[in-house]
Design an enzyme around this catalytic site. Structure first.
Site, PDB file in Angstrom:
ATOM      1  N   GLU A  62       0.917  -1.270  -0.103  1.00 40.30           N
ATOM      2  CA  GLU A  62      -0.046  -0.171   0.139  1.00 40.30           C
ATOM      3  C   GLU A  62       0.812   1.080   0.021  1.00 40.30           C
ATOM      4  OE1 GLU A  62      -3.825  -1.749   2.786  1.00 40.30           O
ATOM      5  OE2 GLU A  62      -1.814  -1.176   3.521  1.00 40.30           O
ATOM      6  N   ASP A 233      -7.778  -5.022   8.721  1.00 34.69           N
ATOM      7  CA  ASP A 233      -7.174  -3.700   8.013  1.00 34.69           C
ATOM      8  C   ASP A 233      -7.048  -3.769   6.670  1.00 34.69           C
ATOM      9  OD1 ASP A 233      -4.847  -5.219   8.146  1.00 34.69           O
ATOM     10  OD2 ASP A 233      -3.489  -3.624   9.079  1.00 34.69           O
TER      11      ASP A 233
HETATM   12  N1  LIG Z   1      -4.616  -0.741  12.125  1.00 37.18           N
HETATM   13  C1  LIG Z   1      -3.130  -0.492  11.826  1.00 37.18           C
HETATM   14  O1  LIG Z   1      -2.814   0.595  11.920  1.00 37.18           O
HETATM   15  C2  LIG Z   1      -2.304  -1.567  11.977  1.00 37.18           C
HETATM   16  C3  LIG Z   1      -0.843  -1.167  11.696  1.00 37.18           C
HETATM   17  C4  LIG Z   1      -0.066  -2.293  11.901  1.00 37.18           C
HETATM   18  C5  LIG Z   1      -0.311  -3.367  11.744  1.00 37.18           C
HETATM   19  N2  LIG Z   1      -1.862  -3.888  11.646  1.00 37.18           N
HETATM   20  C6  LIG Z   1      -2.259  -5.267  11.529  1.00 37.18           C
HETATM   21  O2  LIG Z   1      -2.063  -5.710  13.146  1.00 37.18           O
HETATM   22  C7  LIG Z   1      -1.733  -7.217  12.896  1.00 37.18           C
HETATM   23  C8  LIG Z   1      -0.880  -7.631  13.689  1.00 37.18           C
HETATM   24  O3  LIG Z   1       0.337  -7.286  13.070  1.00 37.18           O
HETATM   25  P1  LIG Z   1       1.678  -7.984  13.540  1.00 37.18           P
HETATM   26  O4  LIG Z   1       2.654  -7.127  12.712  1.00 37.18           O
HETATM   27  O5  LIG Z   1       1.905  -8.211  15.069  1.00 37.18           O
HETATM   28  O6  LIG Z   1       1.739  -9.279  12.963  1.00 37.18           O
HETATM   29  P2  LIG Z   1       2.466 -10.505  13.186  1.00 37.18           P
HETATM   30  O7  LIG Z   1       2.207 -11.706  12.225  1.00 37.18           O
HETATM   31  O8  LIG Z   1       3.930 -10.296  14.141  1.00 37.18           O
HETATM   32  O9  LIG Z   1       1.579 -11.354  14.777  1.00 37.18           O
HETATM   33  C9  LIG Z   1       0.305 -11.730  14.773  1.00 37.18           C
HETATM   34  C10 LIG Z   1       0.136 -12.622  15.581  1.00 37.18           C
HETATM   35  O10 LIG Z   1      -1.447 -13.072  15.676  1.00 37.18           O
HETATM   36  C11 LIG Z   1      -1.540 -14.276  15.966  1.00 37.18           C
HETATM   37  N3  LIG Z   1      -2.813 -14.872  15.606  1.00 37.18           N
HETATM   38  C12 LIG Z   1      -3.232 -15.358  14.588  1.00 37.18           C
HETATM   39  N4  LIG Z   1      -4.512 -15.608  14.384  1.00 37.18           N
HETATM   40  C13 LIG Z   1      -4.832 -15.728  15.814  1.00 37.18           C
HETATM   41  C14 LIG Z   1      -6.198 -16.125  16.539  1.00 37.18           C
HETATM   42  N5  LIG Z   1      -7.071 -16.472  15.908  1.00 37.18           N
HETATM   43  N6  LIG Z   1      -6.026 -15.758  17.690  1.00 37.18           N
HETATM   44  C15 LIG Z   1      -5.168 -15.144  18.466  1.00 37.18           C
HETATM   45  N7  LIG Z   1      -3.851 -15.084  18.057  1.00 37.18           N
HETATM   46  C16 LIG Z   1      -3.697 -15.095  16.636  1.00 37.18           C
HETATM   47  C17 LIG Z   1      -0.195 -14.919  15.537  1.00 37.18           C
HETATM   48  O11 LIG Z   1       0.118 -16.267  16.038  1.00 37.18           O
HETATM   49  C18 LIG Z   1       0.795 -13.835  15.478  1.00 37.18           C
HETATM   50  O12 LIG Z   1       1.560 -14.137  16.888  1.00 37.18           O
HETATM   51  C19 LIG Z   1      -1.826  -7.746  11.211  1.00 37.18           C
HETATM   52  O13 LIG Z   1      -3.014  -7.852  10.851  1.00 37.18           O
HETATM   53  C20 LIG Z   1      -1.410  -6.110  10.591  1.00 37.18           C
HETATM   54  O14 LIG Z   1      -1.912  -5.834   9.414  1.00 37.18           O
HETATM   55  C21 LIG Z   1      -2.662  -2.972  11.698  1.00 37.18           C
END
Ligand SMILES: NC(=O)c1ccc[n+]([C@@H]2O[C@H](COP(=O)([O-])OP(=O)(O)OC[C@H]3O[C@@H](n4cnc5c(N)ncnc54)[C@H](O)[C@@H]3O)[C@@H](O)[C@H]2O)c1
Length: 348
Positions: A62, A233
């Site tokens: 993005e 997101d």
């Molecule tokens: N809203 C925003 O501004 C914003 C900004 C950054 C990241 N994000 C989003 O936040 C999320 C997390 O990002 P990250 O960098 O920490 O990713 P990451 O891959 O490092 O961590 C995600 C975690 O979620 C866990 N997980 C997956 N499915 C699960 C479930 N059903 N129940 C419990 N745990 C579960 C995984 O085991 C993993 O530890 C992503 O979806 C990312 O796109 C959003």
């Protein structure tokens, strides 16, 4: 003549880490939240557009541009949930600020760490207006790269000192607890999401999955709770059961983007939402009463990245934590770009 027109300050990952550690993670989060709040209060000044997304089967790339008329900024960011299993980050990013009056970049920065910081600062800032008064206990579901930043931001901005953690991968929860061990938090590792939300004033969901997930079902959300839904997101990527949305007052960053990417993609396109900038500017009330369920449907908006980059730029002079990047061609005579190339060939 302005000297060094070819040079753009560049903040590498190494310099970003040094900057964050020099300032202190908590203070950094509080100060970035202040910059975001300032920019949300002058929301109407900004150029706004939903981010430009390029989807593939495995993830999304993005671009997130904005401008306040003086400074232009953009972020490049990806989201690839499967990356984690291959030893890569789910989310990586870099970004830039430029002078609107001449188009010259004035900052290039890593934003993988900065995105985690700004996302957490934004979550805690929203919660300042929306969470129940005196909130002290947060469920943190999804204990990946973003998780500790969320925990520290909620501690720094709201005084949350109890965490109930859950991740489908127990090692992620253990990593989180280890990393947060020195903060004086009371932390409980939970076996299910249901267990994690018990007694929580705030529920943060920050999981990563490429498809619709149901991290929270309706029965798990009691009255008066604030939900900080960060992981949903992208189109087709949500975390909450639709029924929760129907019981909540929903607060968003920029509706045209959130309707595409947020939890509210599950609702009718005209479902009522409240814009956070209006809450921050005092035009609209945040939390009204103790029984209300508030939901921050976070997707991450360009202005938050702009604010974070603006904050980093303001620290450069006093800290010197940047490199000079030879990024812009600057021939001695402005129209002699080709001649500059020829002279370089002569010099070998
Ligand atoms: N809203 C925003 O501004 C914003 C900004 C950054 C990241 N994000 C989003 O936040 C999320 C997390 O990002 P990250 O960098 O920490 O990713 P990451 O891959 O490092 O961590 C995600 C975690 O979620 C866990 N997980 C997956 N499915 C699960 C479930 N059903 N129940 C419990 N745990 C579960 C995984 O085991 C993993 O530890 C992503 O979806 C990312 O796109 C959003």
């Amino acid at each position: 003549m302005i000297p060094n027109l070819n040079i753009v300050p560049f903040v590498s990952v190494d310099h970003m880490m040094k900057l964050v550690l020099k300032i202190g993670v908590e203070r950094f989060l509080v100060e970035v939240a202040d910059y975001i709040e300032d920019d949300f209060r002058r929301w109407e000044l900004f150029d706004k557009t939903p981010r430009v997304a390029s989807h593939s089967a495995e993830g999304v790339i993005e671009l997130m541009p904005t401008s306040d008329g003086e400074v232009y900024g953009f972020k490049y960011v990806n989201g690839h949930p499967k990356n984690m299993r291959e030893g890569r980050q789910t989310v990586t990013a870099f970004g830039m600020l430029a002078d609107v009056h001449n188009g010259y970049p004035v900052l290039l920065s890593e934003m993988t760490i900065l995105t985690a910081l700004r996302t957490a600062a934004m979550s805690a800032l929203a919660a300042k207006y929306l969470a129940p008064a005196g909130s002290s206990c947060m469920a943190l579901i999804g204990n990946g790269a973003q998780a500790e930043f969320q925990a520290v931001a909620f501690k720094a901005l709201l005084g949350v000192d109890r965490l109930r953690l859950y991740d489908i991968d127990r090692t992620a929860t253990e990593k989180c607890i280890r990393n947060l061990a020195d903060l004086g938090l009371d932390m409980v590792a939970c076996g299910t999401a249901q267990e994690a939300v018990e007694g929580a004033d705030i529920i943060t969901t920050v999981t990563a999955d490429k498809q619709y997930a149901t991290i929270l079902t309706d029965n798990m959300v009691g009255s008066g709770v604030h939900i900080n839904a960060v992981g949903g997101d992208c189109p087709g990527k949500t975390e909450l059961h639709r029924d929760i949305l129907l019981r909540s007052d929903i607060f968003v960053e920029y509706p045209p983007q959130t309707r595409i990417e947020g939890e509210i993609q599950q609702l009718a396109p005209d479902h009522e939402v409240i814009e956070l900038w209006q809450v921050m500017s005092g035009a609209v009330q945040g939390r009204r009463d103790s029984g209300q369920i508030t939901l921050f449907d976070s997707v991450g908006f360009a202005i938050e990245d702009f604010s974070a980059l603006r904050y980093v730029r303001d620290q450069l002079r006093s800290t010197g934590l940047y490199q000079e990047l030879d990024m812009l061609a600057d021939p001695d005579e402005t129209r002699d770009l080709f001649g500059m190339l020829l002279r370089a060939a002569q010099q070998g």
